[in-house]
Structures are given as structure tokens and as C-alpha cells.
Design a protein around this motif. Structure first.
Motif, PDB file in Angstrom:
ATOM      1  N   THR A  58      38.732  22.453 -59.949  1.00  0.00           N
ATOM      2  CA  THR A  58      39.864  22.848 -59.088  1.00  0.00           C
ATOM      3  C   THR A  58      40.079  24.352 -59.147  1.00  0.00           C
ATOM      4  OG1 THR A  58      40.992  20.723 -59.263  1.00  0.00           O
ATOM      5  CG2 THR A  58      42.361  22.601 -58.773  1.00  0.00           C
ATOM      6  N   LYS A 112      46.813  31.020 -66.980  1.00  0.00           N
ATOM      7  CA  LYS A 112      45.812  31.839 -67.688  1.00  0.00           C
ATOM      8  C   LYS A 112      44.568  31.899 -66.813  1.00  0.00           C
ATOM      9  CE  LYS A 112      45.538  29.328 -71.346  1.00  0.00           C
ATOM     10  NZ  LYS A 112      45.130  28.672 -72.530  1.00  0.00           N
ATOM     11  N   ALA A 164      49.434  13.100 -54.106  1.00  0.00           N
ATOM     12  CA  ALA A 164      49.915  13.691 -55.357  1.00  0.00           C
ATOM     13  C   ALA A 164      49.229  15.036 -55.540  1.00  0.00           C
ATOM     14  CB  ALA A 164      49.552  12.784 -56.525  1.00  0.00           C
ATOM     15  N   GLY A 165      49.886  15.922 -56.247  1.00  0.00           N
ATOM     16  CA  GLY A 165      49.267  17.225 -56.501  1.00  0.00           C
ATOM     17  C   GLY A 165      49.491  18.159 -55.324  1.00  0.00           C
ATOM     18  N   ASN A 217      52.225  27.366 -52.956  1.00  0.00           N
ATOM     19  CA  ASN A 217      51.320  26.594 -53.818  1.00  0.00           C
ATOM     20  C   ASN A 217      51.977  25.232 -54.046  1.00  0.00           C
ATOM     21  OD1 ASN A 217      49.152  25.910 -55.478  1.00  0.00           O
ATOM     22  ND2 ASN A 217      50.100  26.799 -57.306  1.00  0.00           N
ATOM     23  N   SER A 265      54.757  24.466 -66.340  1.00  0.00           N
ATOM     24  CA  SER A 265      53.559  24.614 -67.182  1.00  0.00           C
ATOM     25  C   SER A 265      52.768  23.314 -67.333  1.00  0.00           C
ATOM     26  CB  SER A 265      54.000  25.132 -68.556  1.00  0.00           C
ATOM     27  OG  SER A 265      53.408  24.362 -69.575  1.00  0.00           O
ATOM     28  N   SER A 311      52.045  14.899 -61.743  1.00  0.00           N
ATOM     29  CA  SER A 311      51.718  14.584 -60.349  1.00  0.00           C
ATOM     30  C   SER A 311      51.824  13.095 -60.060  1.00  0.00           C
ATOM     31  CB  SER A 311      50.277  15.015 -60.036  1.00  0.00           C
ATOM     32  OG  SER A 311      50.160  16.403 -60.146  1.00  0.00           O
TER      33      SER A 311
HETATM   34  P1  NAD Z   1      49.032  25.875 -65.166  1.00  0.00           P
HETATM   35  O1  NAD Z   1      49.814  25.470 -66.357  1.00  0.00           O
HETATM   36  O2  NAD Z   1      48.238  27.123 -65.245  1.00  0.00           O
HETATM   37  O3  NAD Z   1      50.049  25.999 -63.919  1.00  0.00           O
HETATM   38  C1  NAD Z   1      51.001  25.002 -63.636  1.00  0.00           C
HETATM   39  C2  NAD Z   1      51.190  24.938 -62.131  1.00  0.00           C
HETATM   40  O4  NAD Z   1      51.614  26.220 -61.644  1.00  0.00           O
HETATM   41  C3  NAD Z   1      49.918  24.595 -61.370  1.00  0.00           C
HETATM   42  O5  NAD Z   1      50.243  23.768 -60.273  1.00  0.00           O
HETATM   43  C4  NAD Z   1      49.405  25.933 -60.882  1.00  0.00           C
HETATM   44  O6  NAD Z   1      48.643  25.832 -59.689  1.00  0.00           O
HETATM   45  C5  NAD Z   1      50.695  26.684 -60.664  1.00  0.00           C
HETATM   46  N1  NAD Z   1      50.525  28.124 -60.868  1.00  0.00           N
HETATM   47  C6  NAD Z   1      50.014  28.739 -61.972  1.00  0.00           C
HETATM   48  N2  NAD Z   1      50.034  30.070 -61.801  1.00  0.00           N
HETATM   49  C7  NAD Z   1      50.589  30.314 -60.572  1.00  0.00           C
HETATM   50  C8  NAD Z   1      50.885  31.475 -59.823  1.00  0.00           C
HETATM   51  N3  NAD Z   1      50.650  32.707 -60.315  1.00  0.00           N
HETATM   52  N4  NAD Z   1      51.417  31.338 -58.584  1.00  0.00           N
HETATM   53  C9  NAD Z   1      51.664  30.116 -58.086  1.00  0.00           C
HETATM   54  N5  NAD Z   1      51.415  28.961 -58.749  1.00  0.00           N
HETATM   55  C10 NAD Z   1      50.891  29.071 -59.978  1.00  0.00           C
HETATM   56  O7  NAD Z   1      48.062  24.762 -64.608  1.00  0.00           O
HETATM   57  P2  NAD Z   1      47.584  23.360 -65.201  1.00  0.00           P
HETATM   58  O8  NAD Z   1      48.651  22.357 -64.993  1.00  0.00           O
HETATM   59  O9  NAD Z   1      47.009  23.610 -66.566  1.00  0.00           O
HETATM   60  O10 NAD Z   1      46.427  23.000 -64.189  1.00  0.00           O
HETATM   61  C11 NAD Z   1      45.177  23.686 -64.128  1.00  0.00           C
HETATM   62  C12 NAD Z   1      44.689  23.624 -62.700  1.00  0.00           C
HETATM   63  O11 NAD Z   1      44.632  22.272 -62.228  1.00  0.00           O
HETATM   64  C13 NAD Z   1      45.576  24.380 -61.739  1.00  0.00           C
HETATM   65  O12 NAD Z   1      44.741  25.035 -60.802  1.00  0.00           O
HETATM   66  C14 NAD Z   1      46.373  23.316 -61.093  1.00  0.00           C
HETATM   67  O13 NAD Z   1      46.855  23.679 -59.829  1.00  0.00           O
HETATM   68  C15 NAD Z   1      45.361  22.205 -61.023  1.00  0.00           C
HETATM   69  N6  NAD Z   1      46.020  20.917 -60.851  1.00  0.00           N
HETATM   70  C16 NAD Z   1      45.643  20.175 -59.804  1.00  0.00           C
HETATM   71  C17 NAD Z   1      46.254  18.983 -59.559  1.00  0.00           C
HETATM   72  C18 NAD Z   1      45.847  18.185 -58.368  1.00  0.00           C
HETATM   73  O14 NAD Z   1      46.540  17.293 -57.979  1.00  0.00           O
HETATM   74  N7  NAD Z   1      44.721  18.465 -57.755  1.00  0.00           N
HETATM   75  C19 NAD Z   1      47.252  18.520 -60.378  1.00  0.00           C
HETATM   76  C20 NAD Z   1      47.639  19.307 -61.457  1.00  0.00           C
HETATM   77  C21 NAD Z   1      47.011  20.524 -61.677  1.00  0.00           C
END
Ligand code: NAD
Length: 328
Positions: A75, A81, A150-151, A237, A269, A288
């Protein structure tokens, strides 16, 4: 036993036109192997592993649980980070994985590299224009995600009923319909709309082999179709999550206006969300869930789920739909 033969089952060499796409913190070896052994296509979630090395280990662990083909999801969305995407990609390729699901922004470099190594790519996206771009980049299939999902649903808010046939009108590659699918009725609808398979996520959370805490599975079964929130819209986002105390707090902060990510970072987070799945406290963080949780009432094994789903779909086509025809 195979019930449906579609371009999806043919392209990816699986029994059923059913996929389990990437799910952060959930797409681990036990569940991926269970769906794979049940005849579906499932993907490990790369970023649920703390490092590319850990992903390689998880791929090896999954191979011990199934001798059939499974894939990996990568993804590409904003993260707190920076993620070493190229290293995760290399771990996937070097582990000999043959199918990848990419999702999110700017996949071109990754798609090119996977294709160069003979890895089949499914790009998951939320609009027809992004799907067409992915097709130009040479993907083997597109997973098109409706607003119900979801997501991350993207920012266009087009539900599957319109998005899937719009994609089918324009694309030549096989289409996987994603967002809002949980049963045989959804599969029949998706096939009728022009898709070659369905992708499910939330439905797999309430299965026996899913390793999340039982309290989260119970919360999904108790929830109805209205029990989700779309957060982070103000940051472009958007994410659809299970409605809870934290999602409501995020929306309250966003409603004040002029929001930056820093204002909500602690609330959304991923590590807090991970705690929900591990500890079973559904108010610990963001997690999600799709609108489709309103249709989920049981906790079958993955084999039972897929078998019931294709049998229900077959019954619907043969009896309900054919029975409605006044002449053939
Ligand atoms: P994370 O803890 O780094 O971030 C939490 C959420 O905040 C995520 O949705 C992320 O996209 C969003 N985010 C982080 N930095 C951002 C910024 N600067 N501006 C806007 N939004 C920001 O992420 P995580 O939960 O450890 O997840 C890792 C990856 O997996 C992310 O890319 C996240 O989007 C993705 N993810 C996808 C799904 C899905 O349904 N496909 C579900 C959960 C997470």
C-alpha cells in the motif's frame, strides 16, 4: 470444487472468483493461508510487518501453511514514518511471490519493477481514471473500490453500483469488484455489473482463522450498515473506519476547520489501531470496517465461507434469476 470460471480464476489460477485484499494488521500468514487453501486469492499485508526482512519471514511462514499461490499487498499511501517501499518490493520479488496487489498513489515505478520480474500485478484503486492509468502501465487486473469500502475510499464517493460498470465500460483487463461484498448476492451482482471477481476484507475479519481478538469480531457482527465514519476527508486521505469514540473525536477536530495531520496524528496512529485487534478494546484507536459489516452475522471457517458464497451465488443465478425470465 470450482463453481465459476472467470477471467480472474483463469489469470490467477485459483478456484473461486474471490479475493482477500490487503488489510493492515490483519493480512497475516494464518488468514492468508486459510483463504488460499479454501480456493481464493489472498495477500499478506507488507506494511503489517516491521521490516522487509520480517516480511520475507512471514512469506516463508505462509508457505509452510499452504502449498498454493498467494500474494502480497503493497500500500502506497501517506504514513507517519517514511516506508522503505523499494526494500519491501525487493523482499517480495526475492521471496519468489508471483502475485502482488498494489494500492494507493503513484504505483508506476513499483508496477514496472514487479512486471520486469514476471510478478502479476493487481492495482487497487478508487476511480476509473486511475484504473485506466494502471491498465496502461500493464497491470494484469484492476481492483476497483467503491465508496462502501473499509479503509481508503478515495475522494470521489462513487459507490460500486455505478463505479463497477463504469470501469467495465472502459477497461480491457479483468476487474475485481471491491467494497461492500460479503455474500453470494454480492458476487452475482458484481459479475452482472461486469466484474470478474469480488474482493472482500471486512467479511474475512469475522472468520475462524482470522487472528484478531474475538471482541472485535463480535463488534463487527453487532454493527449495522450505518456504523462507520469517514475520517481524514479534510486531508484528502479519507478512511472509512468503524465508528467509535476515537473516530468521533477525529471528526470533531476536523469539524473545527484548518486541520493539519499533526492535529489528529496521535488519534489515527496505526499502532493504536493495531492495539484494537490485539487487545480487543474497540475504542483504543482507529480500525477499518466497511458498511458491509451490517451483513455479517457469523464466524465461519474460510472454507465454509467461500463454499457457501459460491453455492449461494450459483443458486441465485439458476433458481432466482433464471426463474424470473418469462422466456429464454
Ligand atoms: P500510520 O500510523 O502511518 O498512519 C495512520 C493513518 O494516517 C493512515 O491512514 C495514513 O494513511 C494516515 N496518514 C499518515 N500520515 C499522513 C499524512 N501526513 N497526511 C495524511 N494522512 C496521513 O499508518 P498505518 O496505520 O501504520 O498504516 C500503514 C499504511 O497502510 C498506510 O499507508 C495506511 O494508509 C495503510 N492502510 C491501508 C488500509 C486499507 O484499508 N487499505 C487500512 C489501514 C492502513
Amino acid at each position: 470444487m470450482s463453481v465459476f470460471k472467470t477471467r480472474f480464476t483463469e489469470t490467477f489460477g485459483v478456484e473461486h472468483p474471490i479475493m482477500m485484499g490487503g488489510m493492515q494488521w490483519v493480512g497475516r500468514a494464518e488468514l492468508v493461508a486459510a483463504v488460499t487453501n479454501a480456493g481464493g486469492l489472498a495477500v499478506l499485508s507488507a506494511l503489517s510487518q516491521p521490516s522487509p526482512q520480517a516480511l520475507a519471514t512471514e512469506i516463508a511462514r505462509c508457505r509452510e501453511l499452504t502449498d498454493r499461490t498467494f500474494g502480497v499487498n503493497l500500500t502506497l499511501l501517506p504514513t507517519q514514518k517514511p516506508m522503505p517501499y523499494a526494500e519491501y518490493r525487493a523482499a517480495i520479488i526475492e521471496s519468489g511471490v508471483r502475485i502482488v496487489e498494489t494500492a494507493g498513489n503513484n504505483p508506476a515505478e513499483h508496477i514496472a519493477e514487479f512486471r520486469r520480474h514476471g510478478v502479476k500485478v493487481i492495482h487497487k484503486c478508487t476511480s476509473v481514471r486511475h484504473a485506466l492509468k494502471a491498465e496502461q502501465l500493464g497491470v494484469d487486473a484492476v481492483s476497483i473500490v467503491g465508496f462502501e469500502c473499509a479503509g481508503h475510499p478515495g475522494e470521489d464517493d462513487v459507490p460500486g453500483l455505478v463505479l463497477i460498470p463504469s470501469a467495465a465500460n472502459r477497461l480491457k483487463v479483468p476487474i475485481i469488484a471491491s467494497g461492500g461484498f460479503a455474500d453470494g448476492r454480492g458476487l452475482v451482482a458484481a459479475l452482472a455489473l461486469g466484474a470478474d471477481a469480488v474482493n472482500m476484507g471486512t467479511r474475512f475479519l469475522s472468520t475462524r482463522e482470522c487472528t484478531i481478538h474475538p471482541a472485535v469480531k463480535a463488534a463487527i457482527r453487532a454493527a449495522d450498515e450505518r456504523s462507520t465514519d469517514v475520517i481524514m476527508r479534510s486531508l484528502r486521505n479519507s478512511a472509512r473506519v468503524a465508528r467509535n469514540a476515537v473516530s468521533q473525536e477525529v471528526l470533531a477536530v476536523e469539524a473545527r476547520g484548518n486541520v493539519s495531520y499533526a492535529d489528529i496524528a496521535a488519534l489515527v496512529s496505526g499502532q493504536r489501531g493495531r492495539g484494537v485487534y490485539e487487545q480487543g478494546d474497540t475504542n483504543l484507536g482507529i480500525w477499518s470496517a466497511g458498511m458491509v459489516q451490517g451483513l455479517i452475522e457469523d464466524e465461519p471457517s474460510c472454507a465454509q465461507l467461500l463454499q457457501n458464497l459460491v453455492e449461494q451465488a450459483r443458486g441465485l443465478i439458476k433458481h432466482r434469476l433464471e426463474g424470473m425470465l418469462s422466456y429464454t
